[in-house]
Design a protein around this motif. Structure first.
Motif, mmCIF file in Angstrom:
data_model
loop_
_atom_site.group_PDB
_atom_site.id
_atom_site.type_symbol
_atom_site.label_atom_id
_atom_site.label_comp_id
_atom_site.label_asym_id
_atom_site.label_seq_id
_atom_site.Cartn_x
_atom_site.Cartn_y
_atom_site.Cartn_z
ATOM 1 N N GLY A 1 0.787 -1.223 0.000
ATOM 2 C CA GLY A 1 0.000 0.000 0.000
ATOM 3 C C GLY A 1 0.822 1.278 0.000
ATOM 4 N N ALA A 2 2.127 1.143 0.009
ATOM 5 C CA ALA A 2 2.996 2.316 -0.072
ATOM 6 C C ALA A 2 3.076 2.770 -1.525
ATOM 7 C CB ALA A 2 4.385 1.972 0.447
ATOM 8 N N ALA B 1 -3.368 4.214 1.735
ATOM 9 C CA ALA B 1 -4.108 4.159 2.998
ATOM 10 C C ALA B 1 -5.429 4.910 2.824
ATOM 11 C CB ALA B 1 -3.280 4.777 4.120
ATOM 12 N N PRO B 2 -6.455 4.544 3.572
ATOM 13 C CA PRO B 2 -7.771 5.171 3.419
ATOM 14 C C PRO B 2 -7.761 6.702 3.519
ATOM 15 C CG PRO B 2 -7.939 3.247 4.812
ATOM 16 C CD PRO B 2 -6.476 3.464 4.559
ATOM 17 N N ASP B 3 -6.981 7.247 4.457
ATOM 18 C CA ASP B 3 -6.939 8.707 4.601
ATOM 19 C C ASP B 3 -6.366 9.378 3.354
ATOM 20 O OD1 ASP B 3 -7.995 8.419 7.122
ATOM 21 O OD2 ASP B 3 -6.076 8.730 8.167
ATOM 22 N N SER B 4 -5.319 8.785 2.795
ATOM 23 C CA SER B 4 -4.727 9.344 1.575
ATOM 24 C C SER B 4 -5.709 9.274 0.413
ATOM 25 C CB SER B 4 -3.449 8.602 1.201
ATOM 26 O OG SER B 4 -2.442 8.831 2.151
ATOM 27 N N LEU B 5 -6.378 8.138 0.281
ATOM 28 C CA LEU B 5 -7.336 7.976 -0.816
ATOM 29 C C LEU B 5 -8.508 8.950 -0.670
ATOM 30 C CD1 LEU B 5 -7.413 4.080 -1.048
ATOM 31 C CD2 LEU B 5 -6.226 5.668 -2.580
ATOM 32 N N GLU C 1 -7.547 -4.356 2.299
ATOM 33 C CA GLU C 1 -6.273 -4.592 2.986
ATOM 34 C C GLU C 1 -6.052 -3.723 4.227
ATOM 35 O OE1 GLU C 1 -3.312 -6.795 3.030
ATOM 36 O OE2 GLU C 1 -5.076 -7.776 2.255
ATOM 37 N N PRO C 2 -6.376 -2.418 4.222
ATOM 38 C CA PRO C 2 -6.127 -1.649 5.446
ATOM 39 C C PRO C 2 -6.969 -2.122 6.632
ATOM 40 C CG PRO C 2 -7.129 -0.255 3.758
ATOM 41 C CD PRO C 2 -6.852 -1.586 3.142
ATOM 42 N N LYS C 3 -8.081 -2.784 6.350
ATOM 43 C CA LYS C 3 -8.895 -3.315 7.438
ATOM 44 C C LYS C 3 -8.194 -4.490 8.103
ATOM 45 C CE LYS C 3 -13.372 -2.086 5.520
ATOM 46 N NZ LYS C 3 -14.711 -2.621 5.269
ATOM 47 N N GLY D 1 0.145 0.842 3.633
ATOM 48 C CA GLY D 1 0.496 2.203 3.240
ATOM 49 C C GLY D 1 1.635 2.775 4.049
ATOM 50 N N GLY D 2 2.059 2.032 5.064
ATOM 51 C CA GLY D 2 3.099 2.544 5.953
ATOM 52 C C GLY D 2 4.509 2.457 5.412
ATOM 53 N N GLY D 3 4.661 1.750 4.304
ATOM 54 C CA GLY D 3 5.971 1.682 3.678
ATOM 55 C C GLY D 3 6.905 0.664 4.309
ATOM 56 N N LYS D 4 8.201 0.853 4.054
ATOM 57 C CA LYS D 4 9.179 -0.164 4.410
ATOM 58 C C LYS D 4 9.378 -0.364 5.908
ATOM 59 C CE LYS D 4 12.998 2.972 3.568
ATOM 60 N NZ LYS D 4 14.153 3.227 2.741
ATOM 61 N N ILE D 5 8.900 0.558 6.741
ATOM 62 C CA ILE D 5 9.057 0.327 8.174
ATOM 63 C C ILE D 5 8.206 -0.844 8.651
ATOM 64 C CG2 ILE D 5 9.684 2.701 8.687
ATOM 65 C CD1 ILE D 5 6.855 3.082 9.824
ATOM 66 N N TYR D 6 7.201 -1.242 7.828
ATOM 67 C CA TYR D 6 6.351 -2.371 8.192
ATOM 68 C C TYR D 6 6.691 -3.637 7.432
ATOM 69 C CZ TYR D 6 3.578 1.054 10.635
ATOM 70 O OH TYR D 6 3.177 2.030 11.494
ATOM 71 N N TYR D 7 7.673 -3.581 6.524
ATOM 72 C CA TYR D 7 7.988 -4.757 5.701
ATOM 73 C C TYR D 7 9.433 -5.118 5.765
ATOM 74 C CZ TYR D 7 3.301 -4.245 4.120
ATOM 75 O OH TYR D 7 1.950 -4.177 4.101
#
Length: 169
Positions: free
Chosen positions: A76-77, A87-91, A154-156, A163-169
Motif C-alpha cells: 500500500g505504499a 491508505a484510506p486517509d490518503s485515498l 487490505e487496510p482493514k 500504506g506505511g511503507g518499508k518500516i512495516y515490511y
C-alpha cells in the motif's frame, strides 16, 4: 541379503505411511480456511453504497494487484512518491476521492495528480497507457473493481501497516 531386507523394509514403511495418511483423510473432517468476517469484506462502492466482497474476489484482487500494482505499491505504499500512499486517509484526501471502488477504477482508467488537475497516464499505469505499462493490458473493468476492492480491504486487515511503507515490511 541385508540390502534386500532394507529395500523391503522401506517398501513396507512407505505402504504403512500411505495407509495412515489415507485413513486420516477419510476419517477426519475437512478443515476449510476460516471465513473472513463480513465487516472486513464490506467496502464502499461509491460515496453512498457499500458492497460485500467474496473471499474469491479478495483472492483474485490480491493476485491482480500483485501482478499490476505491487511493483510500486507493495504493502500500500507508493515508492515513487512516499507522501501519497494507498491508505484510506490518503485515498479520501484525493480529488476526486479515491476511497471507494468506483473512484479507484476511474483512477486506474484515467489517472490524475492528487488534486485531479493534471492527467498522469504517461507516468502511472492505466488502461490509457497500456503501450507503456504492459501489466495493464488485458485488464477488464471487473478486474479493476477486484483490484480496487482489494486495495480497500487490505487496510482493514493490516491497519496502519497498509500504506506505511518499508518500516512495516
Amino acid at each position: 541379503m541385508s540390502v534386500i531386507m532394507n529395500k523391503n523394509s522401506f517398501k513396507y514403511l512407505a505402504v504403512a505411511i500411505a495407509f495412515v495418511m489415507l485413513t486420516f483423510q477419510l476419517f477426519t473432517s475437512s478443515v476449510n480456511a476460516a471465513d473472513i468476517p463480513i465487516e472486513l469484506r464490506t467496502v464502499p462502492l461509491n460515496e453512498t453504497t457499500n458492497i460485500v466482497l467474496t473471499q474469491k474476489d479478495i483472492s483474485k484482487g490480491k493476485k491482480l494487484f500483485s501482478n499490476a500494482c505491487a511493483t510500486c505499491h507493495l504493502g500500500g505504499a507508493t515508492f515513487t512518491n512516499p507522501n501519497v500512499n494507498l491508505a484510506p486517509d490518503s485515498l479520501a484526501g484525493a480529488y476526486p476521492v479515491r476511497n471507494n471502488v468506483l473512484g479507484l477504477v476511474d483512477f486506474m482508467k484515467k489517472p490524475t495528480t492528487y488534486d485531479g488537475v493534471t492527467e498522469i497516464y504517461d507516468v502511472h499505469p492505466s488502461l490509457k497507457s497500456t503501450d507503456i505499462f504492459p501489466a495493464m493490458r488485458g485488464l477488464t473493468d471487473n478486474d479493476l473493481k477486484l483490484i480496487a476492492g482489494y486495495i480497500l480491504y487490505e487496510p482493514k486487515v493490516k491497519g496502519i501497516g497498509w500504506g506505511g511503507g518499508k518500516i512495516y515490511y
